[in-house]
Motif scaffolding. Sequence first.
Motif, short mmCIF file in Angstrom:
data_model
loop_
_atom_site.label_atom_id
_atom_site.label_comp_id
_atom_site.label_asym_id
_atom_site.label_seq_id
_atom_site.Cartn_x
_atom_site.Cartn_y
_atom_site.Cartn_z
N PRO A 100 0.83 -1.22 0.00
CA PRO A 100 0.00 0.00 0.00
C PRO A 100 0.86 1.26 0.00
O PRO A 100 2.04 1.24 0.38
CB PRO A 100 -0.81 -0.13 1.29
CG PRO A 100 -0.75 -1.58 1.65
CD PRO A 100 0.57 -2.07 1.17
N ASP A 101 0.26 2.35 -0.44
CA ASP A 101 0.98 3.63 -0.44
C ASP A 101 1.43 3.98 0.98
O ASP A 101 0.68 3.82 1.95
CB ASP A 101 0.06 4.75 -0.97
CG ASP A 101 -0.28 4.53 -2.45
OD1 ASP A 101 0.47 3.80 -3.12
OD2 ASP A 101 -1.30 5.09 -2.89
N GLY A 102 2.65 4.46 1.05
CA GLY A 102 3.19 4.85 2.34
C GLY A 102 3.83 3.71 3.11
O GLY A 102 4.36 3.93 4.21
N ILE A 103 3.78 2.50 2.57
CA ILE A 103 4.38 1.34 3.25
C ILE A 103 5.64 0.93 2.49
O ILE A 103 5.59 0.67 1.28
CB ILE A 103 3.41 0.15 3.33
CG1 ILE A 103 2.15 0.55 4.11
CG2 ILE A 103 4.08 -1.05 3.98
CD1 ILE A 103 2.40 0.90 5.56
N ASP A 104 6.75 0.89 3.17
CA ASP A 104 8.02 0.48 2.58
C ASP A 104 8.21 -1.02 2.80
O ASP A 104 8.17 -1.50 3.94
CB ASP A 104 9.17 1.26 3.22
CG ASP A 104 10.51 0.97 2.55
OD1 ASP A 104 10.53 0.20 1.56
OD2 ASP A 104 11.54 1.50 3.03
N GLU A 105 8.41 -1.77 1.70
CA GLU A 105 8.58 -3.21 1.82
C GLU A 105 9.82 -3.59 2.63
O GLU A 105 9.89 -4.68 3.19
CB GLU A 105 8.65 -3.86 0.44
CG GLU A 105 7.32 -3.86 -0.30
CD GLU A 105 7.39 -4.62 -1.61
OE1 GLU A 105 8.53 -4.88 -2.08
OE2 GLU A 105 6.33 -4.97 -2.17
N ASN A 106 10.79 -2.70 2.71
CA ASN A 106 11.98 -2.99 3.51
C ASN A 106 11.64 -3.15 5.00
O ASN A 106 12.38 -3.80 5.74
CB ASN A 106 13.02 -1.88 3.35
CG ASN A 106 13.62 -1.86 1.95
OD1 ASN A 106 13.79 -2.91 1.32
ND2 ASN A 106 13.93 -0.68 1.44
N SER A 107 10.51 -2.56 5.40
CA SER A 107 10.12 -2.66 6.80
C SER A 107 9.60 -4.06 7.14
O SER A 107 9.45 -4.40 8.31
CB SER A 107 9.05 -1.62 7.14
OG SER A 107 7.86 -1.86 6.40
N PHE A 108 9.34 -4.87 6.10
CA PHE A 108 8.86 -6.24 6.35
C PHE A 108 10.00 -7.14 6.83
O PHE A 108 9.75 -8.16 7.47
CB PHE A 108 8.25 -6.83 5.08
CG PHE A 108 7.05 -6.08 4.55
CD1 PHE A 108 6.41 -5.13 5.33
CD2 PHE A 108 6.57 -6.33 3.29
CE1 PHE A 108 5.30 -4.44 4.84
CE2 PHE A 108 5.46 -5.66 2.79
CZ PHE A 108 4.83 -4.70 3.57
N VAL A 109 11.23 -6.78 6.48
CA VAL A 109 12.38 -7.60 6.86
C VAL A 109 12.53 -7.59 8.37
O VAL A 109 12.51 -6.53 9.01
CB VAL A 109 13.67 -7.09 6.18
CG1 VAL A 109 14.88 -7.88 6.68
CG2 VAL A 109 13.55 -7.18 4.67
N GLY A 110 12.67 -8.77 8.94
CA GLY A 110 12.77 -8.89 10.39
C GLY A 110 11.46 -9.22 11.07
O GLY A 110 11.46 -9.57 12.26
N ALA A 111 10.34 -9.15 10.32
CA ALA A 111 9.05 -9.52 10.92
C ALA A 111 9.03 -11.01 11.22
O ALA A 111 9.59 -11.82 10.49
CB ALA A 111 7.91 -9.15 9.97
N THR A 112 8.37 -11.38 12.31
CA THR A 112 8.31 -12.78 12.72
C THR A 112 6.86 -13.22 12.92
O THR A 112 5.97 -12.40 13.17
CB THR A 112 9.08 -13.02 14.04
OG1 THR A 112 8.51 -12.19 15.07
CG2 THR A 112 10.55 -12.68 13.87
N MET A 113 6.65 -14.52 12.79
CA MET A 113 5.33 -15.11 13.03
C MET A 113 5.53 -16.47 13.69
O MET A 113 6.33 -17.29 13.22
CB MET A 113 4.54 -15.28 11.73
CG MET A 113 3.16 -15.91 11.93
SD MET A 113 2.25 -16.17 10.39
CE MET A 113 3.28 -17.41 9.60
#
Length: 371
Positions: free
Chosen positions: A246-259
């Motif tokens: 989505p606009d305003g969301i940087d895909e680089n911020s997904f790195v490091g996410a855990t589940m």
Amino acid sequence: MEHTANQWARQKREWIRDQRVRQSVAASEKHLGNKDTEKKTKKKRSVPEILIAIRRRYFPSRNEVIAYLLASFFQLHYFISLPILQVLYALGLKYSVDKYILRVVSDDIFRYVEKKGMEMQLEIKGRSSQATFMLAALREMREDKRKEEAEVGEDAKPIVGPLMGPAIKDDKNDVTPPPGFSLPESLEFVGLEVDLPVGFLRLRWSLLNAESNFMKDAFFVDLNYDKITMGTWSANENDIGLPKAPDGIDENSFVGATMEYSYLMPKSAFVSANMCYATWEILQYDANSLVIKEKTLTPEVPYGSTFISWTQYSILNTGKNSCRMVCSVEAEFPNGQPMVARQIKSGMRAGTAEKFVLLGETICRYADAYP
């Protein structure tokens, strides 16, 4: 009885074959005038060799007697053979038969344990229960073999529905990685490297997005997992896996996410049903690749508290509705390697290799069913 009869017949065929080979070689060399060979053939056996031959012929071992007895009774109808064997077992053959069972199936057990070493039940059992344990293991191995034979040429696993989602238009495009692009190094053992006939963006959505049930309802079901509990992403829960952020969301911020998620593995002859606790972490996320590292803890299996299973899924976008997946595994022993570290590593490699292959098969099956 059937197993012993087949083993007895196989040994007899091998002995006859070896005898024929030796006779053929001796006759051939004799025809060629090889005097040295002729002398060796005529050489008298030593006294120990003669004694061993006499013992084997006239004084068989206890296991050989039990094997001959079982093989002979197999030729009779089971209405006759089974009652007689049950009476003999109760009257005094219990100890001998138990020891014979342990010896006969030991090679099969060791091979199976080598294959599934991480799951083996490493505990000491008394003689009274050991034979029952090994028989259960042998039955499981034979049942697995029958299932494999029954499923040859068949697709026994059902298709639940379009769990991979619809095809994504951008997956048809050619892909050229930018200069300097590279994937993280694989772990110690690469269990699978395969090209998949499915678009990268579509596969990424099915694996990661919160609205996708592909992992839980397709892959984990194929693995016969039970009591599956899926967590949520630690960040950007609804955005991870989308074809376009989505606009305003940087895909680089997904790195490091855990589940985190957990599941109950089915029981086997070597281990009871046990809970596994896994954590996914995104190591790389962009338009060209996706890398997920998985940490799995199995505290309920023997020595489960001594090791951590690390697996890594590296997916490369190759364009034109295709991608390449590389799966690897590595064992970690936080407090040092135990005595059974080799068996744990071997079982981990074998078990995850099956899991990797099944993941590829499940992806292909659903992609073919809903292109």
